[in-house]
Design a protein around this motif. Sequence first.
Motif, PDB file in Angstrom:
ATOM      1  N   ALA A 224       1.061  -1.194  -0.103  1.00  0.00           N
ATOM      2  CA  ALA A 224       0.136   0.420   0.029  1.00  0.00           C
ATOM      3  C   ALA A 224       1.135   1.481   0.418  1.00  0.00           C
ATOM      4  O   ALA A 224       1.893   1.521   0.437  1.00  0.00           O
ATOM      5  CB  ALA A 224      -1.055  -0.051   0.894  1.00  0.00           C
ATOM      6  N   ILE A 225       0.605   2.556  -1.095  1.00  0.00           N
ATOM      7  CA  ILE A 225       1.517   3.227  -0.660  1.00  0.00           C
ATOM      8  C   ILE A 225       0.221   4.126  -0.847  1.00  0.00           C
ATOM      9  O   ILE A 225      -0.714   5.040  -0.945  1.00  0.00           O
ATOM     10  CB  ILE A 225       2.021   3.877  -2.161  1.00  0.00           C
ATOM     11  CG1 ILE A 225       3.037   2.535  -2.000  1.00  0.00           C
ATOM     12  CG2 ILE A 225       2.658   5.366  -2.007  1.00  0.00           C
ATOM     13  CD1 ILE A 225       3.151   3.113  -3.646  1.00  0.00           C
TER      14      ILE A 225
ATOM     15  N   ALA B 172       1.675   3.240  -9.664  1.00  0.00           N
ATOM     16  CA  ALA B 172       1.704   2.339 -11.281  1.00  0.00           C
ATOM     17  C   ALA B 172       3.018   1.269 -11.610  1.00  0.00           C
ATOM     18  O   ALA B 172       2.779   0.442 -12.422  1.00  0.00           O
ATOM     19  CB  ALA B 172       1.740   3.290 -12.620  1.00  0.00           C
ATOM     20  N   ASP B 173       3.936   2.187 -10.857  1.00  0.00           N
ATOM     21  CA  ASP B 173       4.866   1.629 -11.661  1.00  0.00           C
ATOM     22  C   ASP B 173       4.802  -0.213 -10.854  1.00  0.00           C
ATOM     23  O   ASP B 173       5.833  -1.041 -11.323  1.00  0.00           O
ATOM     24  CB  ASP B 173       6.313   1.864 -11.124  1.00  0.00           C
ATOM     25  CG  ASP B 173       6.915   3.326 -11.822  1.00  0.00           C
ATOM     26  OD1 ASP B 173       6.560   3.540 -12.778  1.00  0.00           O
ATOM     27  OD2 ASP B 173       7.579   4.446 -11.295  1.00  0.00           O
ATOM     28  N   LEU B 174       5.248  -0.209  -9.206  1.00  0.00           N
ATOM     29  CA  LEU B 174       4.634  -1.093  -8.817  1.00  0.00           C
ATOM     30  C   LEU B 174       3.854  -2.176  -9.081  1.00  0.00           C
ATOM     31  O   LEU B 174       4.232  -3.567  -9.910  1.00  0.00           O
ATOM     32  CB  LEU B 174       4.323  -0.886  -7.484  1.00  0.00           C
ATOM     33  CG  LEU B 174       5.364  -0.207  -6.691  1.00  0.00           C
ATOM     34  CD1 LEU B 174       5.426   0.341  -4.984  1.00  0.00           C
ATOM     35  CD2 LEU B 174       6.994  -1.302  -7.106  1.00  0.00           C
TER      36      LEU B 174
ATOM     37  N   ILE C 188      -2.322  -2.265  -2.870  1.00  0.00           N
ATOM     38  CA  ILE C 188      -3.756  -2.250  -1.994  1.00  0.00           C
ATOM     39  C   ILE C 188      -4.571  -1.381  -2.013  1.00  0.00           C
ATOM     40  O   ILE C 188      -3.484   0.222  -1.844  1.00  0.00           O
ATOM     41  CB  ILE C 188      -3.125  -2.806  -0.362  1.00  0.00           C
ATOM     42  CG1 ILE C 188      -2.656  -4.349  -0.855  1.00  0.00           C
ATOM     43  CG2 ILE C 188      -4.438  -2.972   0.648  1.00  0.00           C
ATOM     44  CD1 ILE C 188      -3.751  -5.001  -1.025  1.00  0.00           C
ATOM     45  N   ASP C 189      -5.864  -0.701  -1.929  1.00  0.00           N
ATOM     46  CA  ASP C 189      -6.109   0.483  -1.795  1.00  0.00           C
ATOM     47  C   ASP C 189      -5.581   1.167  -0.603  1.00  0.00           C
ATOM     48  O   ASP C 189      -6.017   0.487   0.473  1.00  0.00           O
ATOM     49  CB  ASP C 189      -7.668   0.059  -2.270  1.00  0.00           C
ATOM     50  CG  ASP C 189      -8.425   1.984  -2.344  1.00  0.00           C
ATOM     51  OD1 ASP C 189      -7.816   2.522  -2.316  1.00  0.00           O
ATOM     52  OD2 ASP C 189      -9.695   1.369  -2.059  1.00  0.00           O
TER      53      ASP C 189
ATOM     54  N   ALA D 279      -1.785  -5.805   3.975  1.00  0.00           N
ATOM     55  CA  ALA D 279      -0.679  -4.986   3.156  1.00  0.00           C
ATOM     56  C   ALA D 279      -0.083  -5.276   3.966  1.00  0.00           C
ATOM     57  O   ALA D 279       0.007  -5.605   5.416  1.00  0.00           O
ATOM     58  CB  ALA D 279      -0.622  -3.906   3.105  1.00  0.00           C
ATOM     59  N   ASP D 280       1.600  -6.166   2.813  1.00  0.00           N
ATOM     60  CA  ASP D 280       2.464  -6.599   3.926  1.00  0.00           C
ATOM     61  C   ASP D 280       3.169  -5.429   4.743  1.00  0.00           C
ATOM     62  O   ASP D 280       4.406  -5.392   5.349  1.00  0.00           O
ATOM     63  CB  ASP D 280       3.152  -7.743   2.735  1.00  0.00           C
ATOM     64  CG  ASP D 280       2.676  -8.950   2.925  1.00  0.00           C
ATOM     65  OD1 ASP D 280       1.617  -9.028   3.734  1.00  0.00           O
ATOM     66  OD2 ASP D 280       3.419  -9.581   2.447  1.00  0.00           O
TER      67      ASP D 280
END
Length: 423
Positions: free
Chosen positions: A39-40, A59-61, A70-71, A93-94
């Motif tokens: 998650a970001i 988008a890159d990941l 993860i939203d 999310a990890d």
Amino acid sequence: MSKISRRIFLLAGLLTAGFAQAQLSIEITGAGANRIPVAIADFAGDPTLARIVVGTARADLERSGLFKMIDASGATLDENSPVDHAAWRSRGADALAAGSLVRLPDGRIEARFRLNDTQKAVALGGAAYVTNNAQLRLAGHRIADFIYEKLTGEPGVFSTRIAYVVKSRGQYLLQIADADGQGAATALTSSEPIISPVWSPDGGRLAYVSFEKKKPVIYVHTLSTGHRHIVANFKGSNSAPAWSPDGNRLAVVLSKDGNSQIYSVNVDGSGLRRLTQSAGIDTEPRFAADGTSIFFTSDRGGSPQIYRVDAGGGAAQRVTFEGSYNVSPRPSPDGRSLAFITRREGRFQLAIMDLASRQVQVLTDSNKDESPSFAPNSRMILIATEVGGRGLLSAVSSDGRIKQRLSVSAGDVREPAWGPFIK
């Protein structure tokens, strides 16, 4: 922020201006089996600027095929915000990245962030990148590179660039773009073909072949100034340039003495030296990662196969033995693999050889692959291919699992070259 490294990166004036852009669009056609959930959070600071940075990193990941995003919408966290690890674990999310954008007194922008391991409830580190409004996407790429490396153990390539040639309306455009196909700009336009672009090890120059003199001539083009000079313009054909790892010399293919043979030459055009001696055609040289040898294609044995010769010349050793047609050798930057084009049942496909075991794996199911180019971390390979009679680019992971397709709506795309890490 005492533990967060600070780096300044400003990319300006790298390309000549005044030409129309041909933007690449990317379609994901395959992903890894076990993607890492990440998650970001929305970054604190100017919401408009933050959306550019965070959106680029997300988008890159996602595009890499190795991560499941993860939203995190609606959660605005800066790099110092307390992290509820259990709550993020419950979301699946990890890892969680959070940060902020801060306007500095000189008008530039500092993108700060920190990455957290929600499973172990520890911080994995962070960074602060100083940029400007025009280079916000690069900040996002750098953040994605950091996350990629922390979670996979390998360097990310999101902040690298690619070169390629677009043929559109009778014009040939040598273009430079971000690794995600965005930010395309034209370095050279010509009414004659441009082929075989290759990046210098420092990422500041391109060598390529231009037909503007009505014959193939090798140029070196400095991207920061637009200046270029001729390296090889001998009688006959001058083709297939390849940089030595130290950036001081080029391996080239010349026909000035008869059949096409491989030579080395200094970047300023001096110090020409012949490296191969055969009655056949020797072409498509590429230096091995350590610079001690050169892979090349030759029909000296009756059919096109890949050989290897010492960088100073001498006797060549055959490398490929499976099949009757193997061309376009591209050694990986880590020195472990060799990508090439093989013909199987009339189809030209990308293959990869483990240089230690000599095991070969075909990575694509297409019909007309050509011009492979490794990413600098050796994990992806960019190729030109053809679908429905139209030239486009594809990116394939070295294990064949992750696939991407890059195309331009306005024309055919050919001759891809993946640039080095930006230092």
